[in-house]
Design a protein around this motif. Structure first.
Motif, mmCIF file in Angstrom:
data_model
loop_
_atom_site.group_PDB
_atom_site.id
_atom_site.type_symbol
_atom_site.label_atom_id
_atom_site.label_comp_id
_atom_site.label_asym_id
_atom_site.label_seq_id
_atom_site.Cartn_x
_atom_site.Cartn_y
_atom_site.Cartn_z
ATOM 1 N N PHE A 1 -3.556 19.126 3.959
ATOM 2 C CA PHE A 1 -3.380 18.915 2.535
ATOM 3 C C PHE A 1 -4.736 19.040 1.860
ATOM 4 O O PHE A 1 -5.762 18.702 2.438
ATOM 5 N N ALA A 2 -4.714 19.593 0.669
ATOM 6 C CA ALA A 2 -5.955 19.816 -0.056
ATOM 7 C C ALA A 2 -5.820 19.250 -1.453
ATOM 8 O O ALA A 2 -4.723 19.115 -1.993
ATOM 9 N N LEU A 3 -6.981 18.934 -2.007
ATOM 10 C CA LEU A 3 -7.010 18.294 -3.305
ATOM 11 C C LEU A 3 -8.267 18.697 -4.051
ATOM 12 O O LEU A 3 -9.214 19.197 -3.459
ATOM 13 N N PRO A 4 -8.268 18.483 -5.368
ATOM 14 C CA PRO A 4 -9.397 18.939 -6.180
ATOM 15 C C PRO A 4 -10.731 18.266 -5.866
ATOM 16 O O PRO A 4 -11.768 18.905 -5.966
ATOM 17 N N GLY A 5 -10.733 16.995 -5.508
ATOM 18 C CA GLY A 5 -12.028 16.383 -5.248
ATOM 19 C C GLY A 5 -11.945 14.978 -4.685
ATOM 20 O O GLY A 5 -11.060 14.199 -5.034
ATOM 21 N N ALA A 6 -12.901 14.680 -3.831
ATOM 22 C CA ALA A 6 -13.034 13.339 -3.283
ATOM 23 C C ALA A 6 -13.351 12.358 -4.412
ATOM 24 O O ALA A 6 -13.984 12.713 -5.402
ATOM 25 N N PHE A 7 -12.901 11.144 -4.237
ATOM 26 C CA PHE A 7 -13.170 10.040 -5.160
ATOM 27 C C PHE A 7 -12.544 10.228 -6.540
ATOM 28 O O PHE A 7 -12.875 9.497 -7.467
ATOM 29 N N THR A 8 -11.668 11.204 -6.699
ATOM 30 C CA THR A 8 -11.007 11.392 -7.988
ATOM 31 C C THR A 8 -9.746 10.526 -8.023
ATOM 32 O O THR A 8 -9.221 10.131 -6.981
ATOM 33 N N PRO A 9 -9.252 10.183 -9.223
ATOM 34 C CA PRO A 9 -8.196 9.171 -9.332
ATOM 35 C C PRO A 9 -6.926 9.406 -8.508
ATOM 36 O O PRO A 9 -6.580 8.575 -7.674
ATOM 37 N N THR A 10 -6.218 10.498 -8.718
ATOM 38 C CA THR A 10 -4.968 10.736 -7.987
ATOM 39 C C THR A 10 -5.241 10.925 -6.499
ATOM 40 O O THR A 10 -4.499 10.436 -5.651
ATOM 41 N N CYS A 11 -6.321 11.620 -6.188
ATOM 42 C CA CYS A 11 -6.666 11.886 -4.787
ATOM 43 C C CYS A 11 -6.931 10.593 -4.027
ATOM 44 O O CYS A 11 -6.495 10.425 -2.886
ATOM 45 N N SER A 12 -7.633 9.666 -4.654
ATOM 46 C CA SER A 12 -8.002 8.407 -3.998
ATOM 47 C C SER A 12 -6.900 7.356 -4.039
ATOM 48 O O SER A 12 -6.785 6.551 -3.119
ATOM 49 N N ALA A 13 -6.127 7.348 -5.096
ATOM 50 C CA ALA A 13 -5.114 6.303 -5.252
ATOM 51 C C ALA A 13 -3.780 6.655 -4.608
ATOM 52 O O ALA A 13 -3.054 5.759 -4.177
ATOM 53 N N ARG A 14 -3.472 7.970 -4.496
ATOM 54 C CA ARG A 14 -2.137 8.336 -4.035
ATOM 55 C C ARG A 14 -2.112 9.361 -2.908
ATOM 56 O O ARG A 14 -1.381 9.187 -1.938
ATOM 57 N N HIS A 15 -2.873 10.458 -3.062
ATOM 58 C CA HIS A 15 -2.721 11.571 -2.130
ATOM 59 C C HIS A 15 -3.215 11.218 -0.726
ATOM 60 O O HIS A 15 -2.434 11.211 0.224
ATOM 61 N N LEU A 16 -4.494 10.938 -0.576
ATOM 62 C CA LEU A 16 -5.051 10.599 0.738
ATOM 63 C C LEU A 16 -4.428 9.339 1.333
ATOM 64 O O LEU A 16 -4.039 9.345 2.511
ATOM 65 N N PRO A 17 -4.277 8.242 0.575
ATOM 66 C CA PRO A 17 -3.703 7.025 1.179
ATOM 67 C C PRO A 17 -2.317 7.234 1.789
ATOM 68 O O PRO A 17 -1.998 6.634 2.815
ATOM 69 N N GLY A 18 -1.513 8.089 1.187
ATOM 70 C CA GLY A 18 -0.179 8.343 1.735
ATOM 71 C C GLY A 18 -0.237 8.911 3.143
ATOM 72 O O GLY A 18 0.539 8.515 4.024
ATOM 73 N N TYR A 19 -1.158 9.815 3.374
ATOM 74 C CA TYR A 19 -1.290 10.422 4.704
ATOM 75 C C TYR A 19 -1.879 9.435 5.709
ATOM 76 O O TYR A 19 -1.489 9.433 6.874
ATOM 77 N N VAL A 20 -2.780 8.588 5.266
ATOM 78 C CA VAL A 20 -3.335 7.566 6.155
ATOM 79 C C VAL A 20 -2.219 6.609 6.578
ATOM 80 O O VAL A 20 -2.055 6.303 7.767
ATOM 81 N N GLU A 21 -1.435 6.166 5.615
ATOM 82 C CA GLU A 21 -0.341 5.223 5.887
ATOM 83 C C GLU A 21 0.739 5.823 6.794
ATOM 84 O O GLU A 21 1.335 5.115 7.608
ATOM 85 N N LYS A 22 1.000 7.107 6.674
ATOM 86 C CA LYS A 22 2.101 7.756 7.402
ATOM 87 C C LYS A 22 1.637 8.511 8.649
ATOM 88 O O LYS A 22 2.431 9.206 9.280
ATOM 89 N N ALA A 23 0.375 8.365 9.027
ATOM 90 C CA ALA A 23 -0.176 9.143 10.147
ATOM 91 C C ALA A 23 0.637 8.994 11.427
ATOM 92 O O ALA A 23 0.904 9.985 12.122
ATOM 93 N N GLU A 24 1.033 7.790 11.755
ATOM 94 C CA GLU A 24 1.809 7.572 12.985
ATOM 95 C C GLU A 24 3.176 8.243 12.919
ATOM 96 O O GLU A 24 3.665 8.739 13.929
#
Length: 160
Positions: free
Chosen positions: A39-62
């Motif tokens: 998955f790719a996103l516009p930028g690290a530390f940006t609002p949607t990327c940090s609050a929703r996009h990356l955390p979802g994949y961390v939470e669902k990794a297993e």
């Protein structure tokens, strides 16, 4: 031309943050012989990327691993230092590989850049997610500019 389902991921050298600094990693190393969710996103530390996009994949990794996914790769047109720091900040551990496409080489070769120069951000990656099996794109979900509807972890879990 934008990459599409059935295409092979182009060859490129990217970077990850290692113990002693940035380390090169090729697309062949990331995707060859593996089932990968990228998955790719516009930028690290940006609002949607940090609050929703990356955390979802961390939470669902297993859950992804349980469906046979070998790795989850987060890609952004940022440098390895930024991606490494963002991974630490988001506590990704070994659940998601934080990969830097610092020059945008891979992003551009896949036709997935967009220009945010008018906002002082330069050329960035579009927000998208894909399932890659042995280097070949099997699923590709590209977001409309500003949207976060089809590239999240829940959507990709259904596609795996």
């Amino acid at each position: 031309m934008t990459i599409k389902v059935g295409d092979k991921i182009p060859s490129a050298t990217l970077h990850v943050m290692g113990q002693d600094g940035p380390e090169a990693v090729t697309t062949d190393e990331l995707f060859g012989g593996k089932k990968v969710v990228l998955f790719a996103l516009p930028g690290a530390f940006t609002p949607t990327c940090s609050a929703r996009h990356l955390p979802g994949y961390v939470e669902k990794a297993e859950e992804f691993k349980g469906k046979g996914v070998d790795s989850i790769v987060c890609l952004s047109v940022n440098d390895a230092f930024v991606m490494g720091a963002w991974g630490k900040d988001q506590q990704v551990g070994d659940k998601v590989q934080m990969v830097a496409d610092g020059s945008g080489q891979l992003t551009e070769s896949m036709g997935l850049t967009f220009d945010l120069s008018d906002k002082g951000l330069g050329k960035r990656s579009q927000r998208y997610a894909m399932l890659v099996d042995d280097g070949v794109v099997k699923v590709l979900n590209i977001e409309d500019a500003g949207a976060f509807e089809v590239s999240g972890a829940d959507t990709m879990l259904k596609a795996v």
